[in-house]
Design a protein around this motif. Structure first.
Motif, PDB file in Angstrom:
ATOM      1  N   VAL B  19       0.857  -1.187   0.000  1.00 53.79           N
ATOM      2  CA  VAL B  19       0.000   0.000   0.000  1.00 53.79           C
ATOM      3  C   VAL B  19       0.890   1.234   0.000  1.00 53.79           C
ATOM      4  N   LYS B  20       0.545   2.238  -0.823  1.00 56.87           N
ATOM      5  CA  LYS B  20       1.395   3.429  -0.872  1.00 56.87           C
ATOM      6  C   LYS B  20       1.135   4.345   0.320  1.00 56.87           C
ATOM      7  N   GLY B  21       2.040   5.296   0.503  1.00 53.96           N
ATOM      8  CA  GLY B  21       2.060   6.148   1.688  1.00 53.96           C
ATOM      9  C   GLY B  21       0.715   6.691   2.149  1.00 53.96           C
ATOM     10  N   ILE B  35      -2.406  -7.402 -19.057  1.00 54.63           N
ATOM     11  CA  ILE B  35      -3.816  -7.177 -19.388  1.00 54.63           C
ATOM     12  C   ILE B  35      -4.651  -8.000 -18.412  1.00 54.63           C
ATOM     13  N   ASN B  36      -5.635  -7.361 -17.804  1.00 51.85           N
ATOM     14  CA  ASN B  36      -6.565  -8.032 -16.893  1.00 51.85           C
ATOM     15  C   ASN B  36      -7.007  -9.378 -17.476  1.00 51.85           C
ATOM     16  N   GLN B  37      -6.954 -10.455 -16.670  1.00 49.04           N
ATOM     17  CA  GLN B  37      -7.300 -11.800 -17.149  1.00 49.04           C
ATOM     18  C   GLN B  37      -8.639 -11.835 -17.882  1.00 49.04           C
ATOM     19  N   VAL B  59      -9.568  -1.967 -29.688  1.00 45.64           N
ATOM     20  CA  VAL B  59      -9.344  -2.073 -28.242  1.00 45.64           C
ATOM     21  C   VAL B  59      -9.207  -0.677 -27.649  1.00 45.64           C
ATOM     22  N   VAL B  60      -9.777  -0.496 -26.460  1.00 43.32           N
ATOM     23  CA  VAL B  60      -9.776   0.814 -25.813  1.00 43.32           C
ATOM     24  C   VAL B  60      -9.299   0.658 -24.383  1.00 43.32           C
ATOM     25  N   SER B  61      -8.396   1.531 -23.967  1.00 45.31           N
ATOM     26  CA  SER B  61      -7.948   1.480 -22.580  1.00 45.31           C
ATOM     27  C   SER B  61      -7.763   2.884 -22.029  1.00 45.31           C
ATOM     28  N   VAL B  62      -8.107   3.042 -20.761  1.00 44.90           N
ATOM     29  CA  VAL B  62      -7.899   4.303 -20.063  1.00 44.90           C
ATOM     30  C   VAL B  62      -6.767   4.062 -19.076  1.00 44.90           C
ATOM     31  N   GLY B  63      -5.728   4.864 -19.152  1.00 42.13           N
ATOM     32  CA  GLY B  63      -4.622   4.679 -18.211  1.00 42.13           C
ATOM     33  C   GLY B  63      -3.389   5.421 -18.658  1.00 42.13           C
ATOM     34  N   ASP B  94     -13.779   6.761 -10.486  1.00 44.83           N
ATOM     35  CA  ASP B  94     -14.462   5.568  -9.998  1.00 44.83           C
ATOM     36  C   ASP B  94     -15.018   4.846 -11.227  1.00 44.83           C
ATOM     37  N   PRO B  95     -15.655   3.680 -11.049  1.00 47.79           N
ATOM     38  CA  PRO B  95     -16.114   2.934 -12.235  1.00 47.79           C
ATOM     39  C   PRO B  95     -17.050   3.757 -13.132  1.00 47.79           C
ATOM     40  N   LEU B  96     -17.857   4.617 -12.524  1.00 45.30           N
ATOM     41  CA  LEU B  96     -18.760   5.423 -13.352  1.00 45.30           C
ATOM     42  C   LEU B  96     -17.973   6.416 -14.205  1.00 45.30           C
ATOM     43  N   GLY B  97     -16.886   6.943 -13.647  1.00 45.67           N
ATOM     44  CA  GLY B  97     -16.024   7.843 -14.414  1.00 45.67           C
ATOM     45  C   GLY B  97     -15.405   7.119 -15.606  1.00 45.67           C
ATOM     46  N   ILE B  98     -14.896   5.896 -15.349  1.00 46.14           N
ATOM     47  CA  ILE B  98     -14.306   5.089 -16.430  1.00 46.14           C
ATOM     48  C   ILE B  98     -15.386   4.782 -17.480  1.00 46.14           C
ATOM     49  N   ALA B  99     -16.587   4.427 -17.005  1.00 42.24           N
ATOM     50  CA  ALA B  99     -17.678   4.106 -17.938  1.00 42.24           C
ATOM     51  C   ALA B  99     -18.046   5.326 -18.787  1.00 42.24           C
ATOM     52  N   THR B 116     -16.504  -5.969 -22.136  1.00 43.39           N
ATOM     53  CA  THR B 116     -15.595  -5.633 -21.040  1.00 43.39           C
ATOM     54  C   THR B 116     -15.366  -6.931 -20.294  1.00 43.39           C
ATOM     55  N   GLY B 117     -14.359  -6.952 -19.438  1.00 46.46           N
ATOM     56  CA  GLY B 117     -14.217  -8.088 -18.538  1.00 46.46           C
ATOM     57  C   GLY B 117     -15.325  -8.015 -17.509  1.00 46.46           C
ATOM     58  N   PHE B 118     -15.623  -9.145 -16.850  1.00 43.94           N
ATOM     59  CA  PHE B 118     -16.612  -9.102 -15.771  1.00 43.94           C
ATOM     60  C   PHE B 118     -16.103  -8.199 -14.659  1.00 43.94           C
ATOM     61  N   MET B 119     -14.859  -8.387 -14.265  1.00 44.75           N
ATOM     62  CA  MET B 119     -14.293  -7.497 -13.257  1.00 44.75           C
ATOM     63  C   MET B 119     -12.793  -7.369 -13.456  1.00 44.75           C
ATOM     64  N   SER B 120     -12.230  -6.359 -12.804  1.00 42.25           N
ATOM     65  CA  SER B 120     -10.792  -6.201 -12.918  1.00 42.25           C
ATOM     66  C   SER B 120     -10.137  -6.950 -11.774  1.00 42.25           C
ATOM     67  N   ASP B 122      -7.669  -5.939 -10.074  1.00 43.08           N
ATOM     68  CA  ASP B 122      -7.212  -5.064  -8.982  1.00 43.08           C
ATOM     69  C   ASP B 122      -8.391  -4.490  -8.193  1.00 43.08           C
ATOM     70  N   GLY B 123      -9.245  -3.708  -8.856  1.00 44.98           N
ATOM     71  CA  GLY B 123     -10.373  -3.098  -8.152  1.00 44.98           C
ATOM     72  C   GLY B 123     -11.460  -4.094  -7.781  1.00 44.98           C
ATOM     73  N   ASN B 124     -11.635  -5.123  -8.611  1.00 45.91           N
ATOM     74  CA  ASN B 124     -12.668  -6.161  -8.347  1.00 45.91           C
ATOM     75  C   ASN B 124     -14.087  -5.597  -8.213  1.00 45.91           C
ATOM     76  N   ILE B 125     -14.354  -4.445  -8.820  1.00 47.89           N
ATOM     77  CA  ILE B 125     -15.662  -3.814  -8.564  1.00 47.89           C
ATOM     78  C   ILE B 125     -16.760  -4.425  -9.440  1.00 47.89           C
ATOM     79  N   VAL B 222     -17.244   7.775  -5.196  1.00 50.34           N
ATOM     80  CA  VAL B 222     -16.800   6.916  -4.100  1.00 50.34           C
ATOM     81  C   VAL B 222     -15.315   7.154  -3.898  1.00 50.34           C
ATOM     82  N   LYS B 223     -14.934   7.448  -2.672  1.00 52.15           N
ATOM     83  CA  LYS B 223     -13.514   7.676  -2.361  1.00 52.15           C
ATOM     84  C   LYS B 223     -12.943   6.472  -1.623  1.00 52.15           C
ATOM     85  N   ILE B 224     -11.772   6.037  -2.075  1.00 52.16           N
ATOM     86  CA  ILE B 224     -11.064   5.011  -1.306  1.00 52.16           C
ATOM     87  C   ILE B 224     -10.400   5.740  -0.151  1.00 52.16           C
TER      88      ILE B 224
END
Ligand SMILES: Cc1cc2nc3c(=O)[nH]c(=O)nc-3n(C[C@@H](O)[C@H](O)[C@H](O)COP(=O)(O)OP(=O)(O)OC[C@H]3O[C@@H](n4cnc5c(N)ncnc54)[C@H](O)[C@@H]3O)c2cc1C
Ligand SMILES: Cc1cc2nc3c(=O)[nH]c(=O)nc-3n(C[C@H](O)[C@H](O)[C@H](O)COP(=O)(O)OP(=O)(O)OC[C@H]3O[C@@H](n4cnc5c(N)ncnc54)[C@H](O)[C@@H]3O)c2cc1C
Lengths: 323, 260
Positions: B19-21, B35-37, B59-63, B94-99, B116-120, B122-125, B222-224
């Motif tokens: 976890v970062k600082g 690439i996400n499984q 293919v489209v990616s945000v990052g 958040d996922p809505l922003g990505i969507a 899309t994948g079912f879930m990522s 990392d985030g698993n959302i 949603v804030k982490i």
């Protein structure tokens, strides 16, 4: 303050246990924040179940009883949830993280432009605001999530809390819905195939995970231990996805739910979807090289180490002990 | 048929996670990405449709910049074009922003089928797919384990609990989220990788998509607040000692359980 809407789920003609767990969460948040609990029951011929839920904590229960809801379909489900939201004016909408919940909940959230949190295992009230707890990174890290505003759509992990069971006052309000054409059409449900081993009958299960690296390693490392103990071989999902073992060996939410006398997890991290399939085993031994692997939380005995070293030695020791 | 596949680059499955600082995400420096499984299965499903009946796969990616490598891999596997939304303004969405970002790309591309994948991993959302379908007002289904395309409709087997399947049918345009194990994912061949060098990656900013100020950390609903190692709870008794000692204790326990 809005209400809380619990979206209940009917399974095999009954209100699902997970729905009463949602009622528990709703009542906890409701009591702490002064929100009223309301519920939705949807399906065909469900008015009796709506009645039951209303007397067991569901509060005012909206009953969407419609032929279009006879089988789960995204469009019908969405229409019913939307109609219940219009009727109940909730600012917290709870669903279970199940195939219908995960299918419809994010769609509802996006339509409402609401905050969305998924697969949560708890809700806390902090300074009047709601904080949701869930896992990230396939169970490796926990997180506290704070929605920036209302409304909130949340899915909760089945089994995360005890089901609500007390009697209570409630009432049933019929809810009519209109389902548009052109949505996702239900064709049929295919039952899980019953081919291959029946892990639910095994007394001892030795399971291997993705880290085994290939089918030959199951033969070399996992099978000898299973044979020595007279047990069966189990696996995590990636093993079955990769075709190393048939689906009948998969333990977890999309595989078998087992409770043997002894479950040995070798190189399995312990993602929640695996844990729900084996955590009620009588005794669990976990072998994993990562001391922080979540599998150790449900294990009785843990070995932090390399399975390729530990398991063959264990097999030899078992053989020696048997003489 | 034109197919859009949304791919997310995530930490490699075997990456060590710290976890970062500030506690809000993991330390990304020095770890490997892939690439996400679930998205690999989505891309494979799209390429199989193209192999069978032609069409185009975008293919489209945000990052950030590192995502270029995953897009190159996807092009090497056989995707025709890539769109890379690369903009610090998108960070912390958040996922809505990505969507919302993916919806803006989809509106410009007008695909017949979106994956899309079912879930990522990392985030698993498990939210971006159905949210994107909602924003585009197209039907969707989740956790696909098989897919057929016949005269304008898509038939999907989606996974339920315990290995049961539900068969559903969708008319295009529609969106499908994929479950792992749906197919065996191809590798990028040497020929594919060479061919990919000539393919384009279209780089876009949030402003290019007309979304300035509507996505990213500031707009996240949603804030982490904090990421942390799960509480150990009761936890296992961790056996200490040499491998031989540990194995001895295990055998003792198995005997005690009456299983030896
Ligand atoms: C520094 C940092 C801070 C963050 N802060 C927050 C925060 O405050 N709140 C929060 O909710 N999240 C935060 N996140 C995580 C966030 O960016 C998630 O990635 C996002 O919410 C999407 O969730 P998910 O990946 O779990 O999506 P899922 O819904 O699980 O993903 C499903 C599918 O959607 C597609 N998809 C998802 N992301 C992308 C993408 N980027 N490009 C293309 N396709 C994609 C893929 O096909 C994927 O398989 C943060 C991330 C970082 C790096
Ligand atoms: C809807 C849905 C349903 C699912 N259903 C299931 C299900 O039924 N069953 C299931 O299992 N999963 C299921 N999953 C997948 C689940 O989320 C995880 O991805 C999966 O369980 C991970 O499998 P794993 O533990 O083998 O792999 P990983 O999570 O990759 O873990 C590998 C582990 O091996 C350890 N390791 C590596 N090398 C060694 C070594 N030499 N010695 C010892 N340890 C080592 C690592 O430390 C790590 O903990 C489902 C997911 C979804 C979304």
């Amino acid at each position: 303050m809005g209400s809380i809407l619990v979206v209940a789920e009917i399974q095999k003609g009954k209100v699902r246990e997970a729905s009463y767990e949602l009622v528990s969460f709703a009542r906890k948040v409701g009591e702490a924040t002064g929100r009223e609990v309301k519920s939705l029951v949807l399906g065909q011929g469900v008015s009796g179940l709506a009645e039951e839920l209303s007397k067991k904590g569901g509060g005012e229960v909206f009953a969407a009883d419609d032929a279009a809801l006879a089988n789960y379909n995204a469009g019908g489900h969405f229409a019913a949830v939307k109609a219940a939201i219009d009727a109940a004016a909730p600012d917290l909408i709870l669903l279970s993280n199940t195939p219908s919940g995960w299918d419809v909940a994010p769609r509802v959230a996006a339509t409402l432009d609401a905050a969305f949190v998924s697969d949560c295992f708890d809700i806390e009230v902090d300074g009047g605001e709601l904080v949701f707890l869930r896992r990230f990174f396939n169970g490796k890290l926990d997180a506290r999530l704070r929605p920036a505003g209302l409304p909130i759509v949340a899915t909760m992990q089945p089994g995360a809390t005890a089901a609500f069971s007390a009697a209570s006052e409630g009432k049933v309000t019929p809810l009519s819905i209109t389902v548009g054409e052109g949505g996702t059409k239900f064709i049929e449900v295919k039952a899980a195939s019953a081919k291959g081993v029946d892990l639910t009958k095994a007394e001892i299960i030795i399971s291997g995970g993705r880290s085994l690296g290939g089918p030959e390693k199951f033969e070399e490392v996992i099978k000898p231990l299973a044979d020595a103990l007279g047990g069966a071989m189990g696996a995590s999902r990636p093993v079955v996805d990769a075709g190393w073992l048939p689906h009948a060996h998969q333990v977890g939410s999309s595989g078998q739910v087992v409770s043997p006398k002894l479950y040995v997890a070798c190189g399995i991290s312990g993602a929640i979807q695996h844990l729900v399939g084996m955590k009620s085993s009588n005794f669990i031994i976990a072998i994993n090289k990562d001391p922080d692997a979540p599998i150790f939380e449900v294990a009785n005995l843990g070995v932090v180490g390399d399975l390729f070293e530990v398991v063959p030695k264990l097999t030899e020791a078992v053989k020696t002990a048997k003489g | 048929m034109k197919i859009m596949v949304c791919i997310k680059q995530v930490p490699h499955q075997d990456a060590r996670l710290d976890v970062k600082g500030d506690g809000t995400w993991i330390q990304e420096e020095g770890i490997k990405f892939e690439i996400n499984q679930y998205d690999q299965n989505a891309l494979e499903a799209a390429l199989q449709l193209k192999d069978a009946s032609g069409g185009e796969v975008v293919v489209v990616s945000v990052g950030p910049e590192r995502v270029t490598q995953s897009l190159r891999t996807a092009l090497g596997m056989g995707a025709d074009r890539a769109v890379h939304v690369k903009d610090p303004e998108a960070d912390g969405s958040d996922p809505l922003g990505i969507a919302k970002i993916l919806a803006a790309v989809a509106k410009a591309e007008s695909p017949d089928l979106l994956f899309t994948g079912f879930m990522s991993d990392d985030g698993n959302i498990a939210a971006v797919g159905p949210m994107l379908a909602a924003l585009l007002d197209v039907p969707h289904t989740t956790t696909a384990v098989s897919l057929k395309h016949e005269n304008g409709s898509i038939q999907v087997e989606r996974e339920l609990e315990g290995g049961a399947l539900e068969v559903v049918e969708l008319k295009t345009p529609c969106l499908v989220t994929t479950q792992t194990g749906m197919n065996q994912v191809r590798y990028a061949s040497l020929k594919g990788i060479m061919a990919a060098k000539k393919k384009t990656i279209d780089v876009k900013t949030v402003a290019d998509l007309g979304l300035a100020g509507q996505v990213g950390a500031g707009a996240a609903k949603v804030k982490i607040e904090k990421l942390y190692l799960p509480a150990k709870g009761q936890g296992a008794e961790i056996l200490s000692g040499s491998v031989d000692e540990v194995v001895g204790k295990l055998v003792g326990k198995i005997k005690e359980l009456g299983l030896l």
